[in-house]
Design a protein around this motif. Sequence first.
Motif, PDB file in Angstrom:
ATOM      1  N   TRP A   1     -25.734  12.517  -8.817  1.00  0.00           N
ATOM      2  CA  TRP A   1     -24.576  13.303  -8.420  1.00  0.00           C
ATOM      3  C   TRP A   1     -23.620  13.351  -9.608  1.00  0.00           C
ATOM      4  O   TRP A   1     -23.235  12.341 -10.154  1.00  0.00           O
ATOM      5  CB  TRP A   1     -23.884  12.740  -7.182  1.00  0.00           C
ATOM      6  N   ASP A   2     -23.303  14.551 -10.021  1.00  0.00           N
ATOM      7  CA  ASP A   2     -22.452  14.758 -11.186  1.00  0.00           C
ATOM      8  C   ASP A   2     -21.093  15.284 -10.744  1.00  0.00           C
ATOM      9  O   ASP A   2     -21.007  16.237  -9.971  1.00  0.00           O
ATOM     10  CB  ASP A   2     -23.092  15.756 -12.148  1.00  0.00           C
ATOM     11  N   MET A   3     -20.059  14.667 -11.264  1.00  0.00           N
ATOM     12  CA  MET A   3     -18.700  15.113 -10.963  1.00  0.00           C
ATOM     13  C   MET A   3     -18.306  16.209 -11.942  1.00  0.00           C
ATOM     14  O   MET A   3     -18.858  16.332 -13.040  1.00  0.00           O
ATOM     15  CB  MET A   3     -17.734  13.940 -11.058  1.00  0.00           C
ATOM     16  N   MET A   4     -17.358  17.038 -11.524  1.00  0.00           N
ATOM     17  CA  MET A   4     -16.834  18.077 -12.409  1.00  0.00           C
ATOM     18  C   MET A   4     -16.138  17.439 -13.610  1.00  0.00           C
ATOM     19  O   MET A   4     -15.484  16.404 -13.484  1.00  0.00           O
ATOM     20  CB  MET A   4     -15.812  18.939 -11.673  1.00  0.00           C
ATOM     21  N   ASN A   5     -16.286  18.093 -14.770  1.00  0.00           N
ATOM     22  CA  ASN A   5     -15.406  17.712 -15.864  1.00  0.00           C
ATOM     23  C   ASN A   5     -14.095  18.488 -15.707  1.00  0.00           C
ATOM     24  O   ASN A   5     -13.942  19.289 -14.780  1.00  0.00           O
ATOM     25  CB  ASN A   5     -16.061  17.967 -17.221  1.00  0.00           C
ATOM     26  N   THR A   6     -13.151  18.270 -16.605  1.00  0.00           N
ATOM     27  CA  THR A   6     -11.835  18.889 -16.436  1.00  0.00           C
ATOM     28  C   THR A   6     -11.913  20.410 -16.490  1.00  0.00           C
ATOM     29  O   THR A   6     -11.257  21.107 -15.703  1.00  0.00           O
ATOM     30  CB  THR A   6     -10.870  18.371 -17.520  1.00  0.00           C
ATOM     31  N   SER A   7     -12.722  20.933 -17.398  1.00  0.00           N
ATOM     32  CA  SER A   7     -12.837  22.385 -17.523  1.00  0.00           C
ATOM     33  C   SER A   7     -13.389  23.014 -16.240  1.00  0.00           C
ATOM     34  O   SER A   7     -12.886  24.035 -15.764  1.00  0.00           O
ATOM     35  CB  SER A   7     -13.728  22.738 -18.719  1.00  0.00           C
ATOM     36  N   GLN A   8     -14.415  22.371 -15.667  1.00  0.00           N
ATOM     37  CA  GLN A   8     -14.992  22.884 -14.419  1.00  0.00           C
ATOM     38  C   GLN A   8     -14.008  22.775 -13.271  1.00  0.00           C
ATOM     39  O   GLN A   8     -13.940  23.659 -12.410  1.00  0.00           O
ATOM     40  CB  GLN A   8     -16.279  22.116 -14.108  1.00  0.00           C
ATOM     41  N   ARG A   9     -13.236  21.720 -13.270  1.00  0.00           N
ATOM     42  CA  ARG A   9     -12.240  21.534 -12.215  1.00  0.00           C
ATOM     43  C   ARG A   9     -11.188  22.649 -12.278  1.00  0.00           C
ATOM     44  O   ARG A   9     -10.791  23.221 -11.253  1.00  0.00           O
ATOM     45  CB  ARG A   9     -11.584  20.156 -12.371  1.00  0.00           C
ATOM     46  N   LEU A  10     -10.727  22.964 -13.474  1.00  0.00           N
ATOM     47  CA  LEU A  10      -9.725  24.021 -13.616  1.00  0.00           C
ATOM     48  C   LEU A  10     -10.289  25.382 -13.216  1.00  0.00           C
ATOM     49  O   LEU A  10      -9.596  26.201 -12.600  1.00  0.00           O
ATOM     50  CB  LEU A  10      -9.219  24.055 -15.062  1.00  0.00           C
TER      51      LEU A  10
END
Length: 219
Positions: A104-113
Amino acid sequence: PTGQPGEAGRVTIRGLGSINGDTNPLYIVDGVPIAAASFAALNTDDFESINVLKDAASTAPYGSRAANGVVVITTRKGMALPDGKVRINYKTQMGFSEVNSSKWDMMNTSQRLQFEEILQDPNMPGWAYSAYNPNKIVNGVSTPKTSADYAFGKHYLDSLETITTDWRKYLLRKAFTQSHTLNLSGGNDRTLFYIAASYLNQEGIALNSGLKRYSLRAN
């Protein structure tokens, strides 16, 4: 239910007795009832036998408290040994726990934005400072952005994208567990004794979680 060290287990013997009630059975240890939440304070190495009572006839002596069934636990007693000798037992266990290997991979900051930009929630910076959002909120009122607002928004989002914190590294860990139990038993035809002391230190995989238990039992 959650894996939290020391949490009371969820035990169901006779199904749901009521909509609002719980399913916990009545626990009896050496004839004394104990609360389900106190079960984690007991050392299971002291148990001699466990009997589960679920039919009406066997639970009748315990009254309405036995509506969800009864778990009867008998602890160890002393045993007479030749020449009055004393038996000493020592037991230790060690191990560790960690998060399973599910991918399970969490969003990085760019994906979150980018995700916040799709949601178009004005309270989220990904949309509030987005170049695609023509408005800004000032004192609860939506007003058109100026060129200075767009420039500030681009600078602010660029600074957010430099944040690359992996929170799993800071919140989770490999949790170690160790337990030690020492008991003495013996006696003669007049007196029997059983004395046990134990220590358990179980860390949780979440930081600042765990269980330390010191127990002493004498029969």
